[in-house]
Design a protein around this motif. Structure first.
Motif, short mmCIF file in Angstrom:
data_model
loop_
_atom_site.label_atom_id
_atom_site.label_comp_id
_atom_site.label_asym_id
_atom_site.label_seq_id
_atom_site.Cartn_x
_atom_site.Cartn_y
_atom_site.Cartn_z
N ARG A 34 3.49 7.00 -4.34
CA ARG A 34 2.27 7.52 -4.99
C ARG A 34 2.66 8.43 -6.14
O ARG A 34 3.52 9.29 -5.98
CB ARG A 34 1.43 8.31 -3.97
CG ARG A 34 0.54 7.45 -3.12
CD ARG A 34 -0.56 8.27 -2.46
NE ARG A 34 -0.01 9.32 -1.62
CZ ARG A 34 0.16 9.20 -0.30
NH1 ARG A 34 -0.17 8.09 0.32
NH2 ARG A 34 0.65 10.20 0.41
N PRO A 56 6.94 12.75 0.56
CA PRO A 56 6.21 11.47 0.45
C PRO A 56 6.68 10.59 -0.71
O PRO A 56 6.11 9.52 -0.92
CB PRO A 56 4.77 11.92 0.22
CG PRO A 56 4.89 13.22 -0.49
CD PRO A 56 6.19 13.86 -0.04
N GLU A 91 -5.22 15.91 3.08
CA GLU A 91 -4.63 14.90 3.95
C GLU A 91 -5.76 14.20 4.68
O GLU A 91 -6.61 14.86 5.27
CB GLU A 91 -3.71 15.59 4.94
CG GLU A 91 -3.06 14.68 5.95
CD GLU A 91 -2.44 15.50 7.08
OE1 GLU A 91 -1.22 15.63 7.10
OE2 GLU A 91 -3.20 16.01 7.93
N LEU A 119 6.84 6.75 -0.63
CA LEU A 119 5.63 5.93 -0.53
C LEU A 119 5.22 5.40 -1.90
O LEU A 119 4.47 4.43 -1.99
CB LEU A 119 4.48 6.73 0.09
CG LEU A 119 4.68 7.16 1.55
CD1 LEU A 119 3.54 8.08 1.99
CD2 LEU A 119 4.75 5.94 2.46
N GLN A 173 0.85 -1.19 0.00
CA GLN A 173 0.00 0.00 0.00
C GLN A 173 0.88 1.24 0.00
O GLN A 173 1.88 1.28 0.73
CB GLN A 173 -0.86 0.04 1.26
CG GLN A 173 -2.17 -0.67 1.16
CD GLN A 173 -3.04 -0.35 2.37
OE1 GLN A 173 -2.54 -0.03 3.46
NE2 GLN A 173 -4.34 -0.47 2.22
N ARG A 174 0.48 2.24 -0.74
CA ARG A 174 1.30 3.45 -0.80
C ARG A 174 0.89 4.43 0.29
O ARG A 174 0.55 5.58 0.03
CB ARG A 174 1.21 4.02 -2.21
CG ARG A 174 1.87 3.07 -3.22
CD ARG A 174 1.60 3.44 -4.65
NE ARG A 174 0.23 3.21 -5.05
CZ ARG A 174 -0.23 3.38 -6.28
NH1 ARG A 174 0.59 3.78 -7.23
NH2 ARG A 174 -1.48 3.15 -6.56
N THR A 175 0.84 3.89 1.53
CA THR A 175 0.48 4.68 2.71
C THR A 175 1.48 4.36 3.82
O THR A 175 2.40 3.58 3.62
CB THR A 175 -0.93 4.29 3.20
OG1 THR A 175 -0.89 2.89 3.56
CG2 THR A 175 -1.98 4.48 2.13
N VAL A 215 5.56 11.89 5.93
CA VAL A 215 4.37 12.72 6.14
C VAL A 215 4.69 14.21 6.06
O VAL A 215 3.96 14.97 5.43
CB VAL A 215 3.72 12.40 7.50
CG1 VAL A 215 2.59 13.39 7.82
CG2 VAL A 215 3.18 10.97 7.51
N ASN A 258 -11.49 14.22 4.89
CA ASN A 258 -10.59 14.95 4.00
C ASN A 258 -10.96 16.43 3.94
O ASN A 258 -12.13 16.75 3.70
CB ASN A 258 -10.67 14.38 2.57
CG ASN A 258 -10.39 12.89 2.54
OD1 ASN A 258 -9.28 12.45 2.83
ND2 ASN A 258 -11.41 12.10 2.22
N VAL A 270 -4.06 10.11 9.01
CA VAL A 270 -2.60 10.27 9.13
C VAL A 270 -2.19 10.94 10.45
O VAL A 270 -1.45 10.33 11.23
CB VAL A 270 -2.02 10.98 7.88
CG1 VAL A 270 -0.57 11.38 8.10
CG2 VAL A 270 -2.14 10.06 6.66
#
Lengths: 363, 363
Positions: free
Chosen positions: B167, B162, B177, B165, B118-120, B158, B228, B181
């Motif tokens: 993305r 980023p 954001e 990650l 996951q790109r988190t 963060v 969001n 997070v």
């Protein structure tokens, strides 16, 4: 025979009228006159609840409008063609994330900036379908060039090198292919080859390859169609291996619009091929359920998402996966099949004497 | 007062017993004795239905076992510590996709090969929680070094850059954001700073930053917490802007285990802080519903997924998002809060004379 003709005739009228109101819904609510392309996030009454433009649905709506324009006299209207062309131009301008690269976005902003990219081939497939239909309707070769170039890129990603899709190579990812890929490719082979001998011949081997791959997904002595299998055609362990009927499903116990519309097409096709009245009976059953549960008598079009008991769970008419596609496509295809079936039965027998029309005059 | 004490005492016993059976369920069914780490895809009776190992849940189970071992005398057992250590070693060996890079996988094969990324930041967050708790329990500094290094990497992703990650930068993706997070980071600040003055001080500014960011998500005059928001703290248009309460939700009309277990903790905490009996009443209501609907009296642990009417929709006990975490964490936290509340009420009054215990002897 006459009872069957009557049943077919009743369904043909019902389906045709429904197609009219469904097409009217999208014509009225989904066009973005400012930027071209279509809004697909529509609430129950057609109101736009999000301006995002999902590329699958942009391509599908262009395809649908062209097809209706091309194959149905009553839809051969400038309104449909102009909207399809505006949708096509929107795709030509904005679908690709980094032109001249062919990778397309999954979703765009209203004015065409990419929001998300899926590392799959499906945006590109619907792009191809749209361009090919635009060519068929307008005769403009630039559309067909786009279609064929994108098709060749998709085939390259699937059969030669998937690197361009952007998926990372991970050592634990099982070597497998979802059935969706050859299924989608086969429908493109059919689309591009329609009344086109050169492309039929160009993609003949690909079509065979797709059919072979699709049949490998029929597992458990023909009793299950599994979405993912091993490269040598065996069932895989775990949830991945047990997965069936993917698509825009949400929860296992929900009833969704598209398996119902696909089932209507499938049973009518099967009846048309075999003449088995049991299949017409199942079409009848599925269609009755669908018309009474999914159809919205108040604002038109169909709800997409019911719970198991048939209650509306989400009353939207469109979203990221539901647009101007499955419902009108189903209705248009069923109308065509029903018409052909009625035609096959020959002319209606002439009633020889006046008789009570309720009791029937021909016995 | 005595009625309240009695209610608290009853809940404390009920919650404590439930915690025992829940912990027993995971001890019995989830340990992979061969490779270390935990199976979390468990059916109703605990049977493993998929060997995949989700990294979030590996880290969470290590954390949970350590915490129980450290804070509850009855769980201070080698069985829990050994399993936590085996889970920790599994993470140390396999969680990172391309060591020495710190990016972790989302899911691994049974023997630790990466399946999906996951790109988190969340796999990495639960990795950090696990390592910090292992250090607290064992005193081995290699665990704490791992925790702090990973934490610094997460903060870098963060707050600084980023890129790592993975993305893609897309021009249409709104600058926003998710509240998840800073919420997650704040819980790490709390975890690492617990009884550690140096780290409390190191992460003090980060904690303030998280709290500030979280509070920006309280919108519409304090009436909605939106997931969001724009970078300058405003509500965003479309579905993205309206999104609330994300997490392992499936459908809007389902009832899931974790919002119920979180609500139990929240109302008990709120009662503990304010003493308002209405809040204890809500805890009571939520907990009664939860115990009677989610709890499985036959095989133990809780169902995770009910429909709106409270019927079990999926009878699994674990999956990609449900493991040995929310339920035992809720029960352990509630037991601790209830114990503190009872303690605060002082010693039970001595009954001055024998009396009918049903009618009560102290009036």
């Amino acid at each position: 025979m006459e009872k069957e003709r009557e049943a077919l005739q009743v369904w043909k009228e019902r389906v045709g009228q429904e197609l009219d109101t469904v097409v009217a819904f999208w014509l009225q609510h989904s066009h973005d006159e400012e930027h071209g392309g279509f809004f697909t996030c529509l609430g129950r009454n057609g109101q736009v609840y999000d301006h995002l433009k999902y590329v699958w649905l942009q391509g599908r709506q262009v395809w649908m409008y062209c097809r209706l324009y091309r194959l149905f006299e009553r839809f051969h209207r400038a309104e449909l063609l102009d909207a399809a062309k505006a949708g096509g131009e929107f795709l030509l301008h904005y679908a690709r994330v980094a032109p001249p690269g062919k990778k397309c976005a999954f979703v765009l902003t209203r004015d065409g900036r990419p929001v998300k990219v899926q590392r799959t081939i499906f945006s590109e497939c619907f792009y191809t379908m749209a361009m090919n239909e635009l060519w068929k309707v307008t005769g403009e070769t630039r559309y067909q060039n786009e279609a064929v170039e994108m098709m060749d890129q998709i085939v390259h990603w699937v059969r030669v090198d998937p690197t361009g899709l952007g998926r990372p190579q991970l050592s634990g990812t099982p070597a497998t292919e979802p059935m969706a890929v050859p299924m989608m490719l086969l429908s493109l082979v059919e689309q591009l080859g329609e009344e086109d001998e050169a492309l039929t011949s160009k993609y003949a081997e690909l079509g065979d390859w797709c059919a072979h791959r699709i049949l490998q997904h029929v597992q458990r002595d023909g009793k299950a169609v599994l979405e993912n299998i091993s490269e040598d055609g065996k069932e895989l362990p775990g949830c991945l291996g047990r997965h069936q009927n993917p698509g825009e499903d949400l929860e296992w116990d929900m009833k969704l619009w598209w398996p119902h519309s696909e089932a209507m097409i499938a049973f009518l096709m099967a009846f048309s091929d075999t003449g088995d009245p049991a299949l017409l009976q199942i079409f009848n059953q599925v269609a009755e359920y669908t018309f009474s549960h999914f159809h919205d008598p108040e604002f038109g079009e169909w709800f997409g998402y019911l719970n198991r008991e048939g209650k509306v769970a989400l009353n939207i008419k469109g979203g990221p996966f539901k647009g101007c596609f499955h419902v009108p496509r189903c209705l248009a295809m069923c109308e065509q099949i029903l018409e052909a079936l009625i035609h096959r039965l020959g002319p209606t027998p002439v009633v020889s004497s006046p008789a009570d029309p309720i009791c029937g005059g021909s016995k």
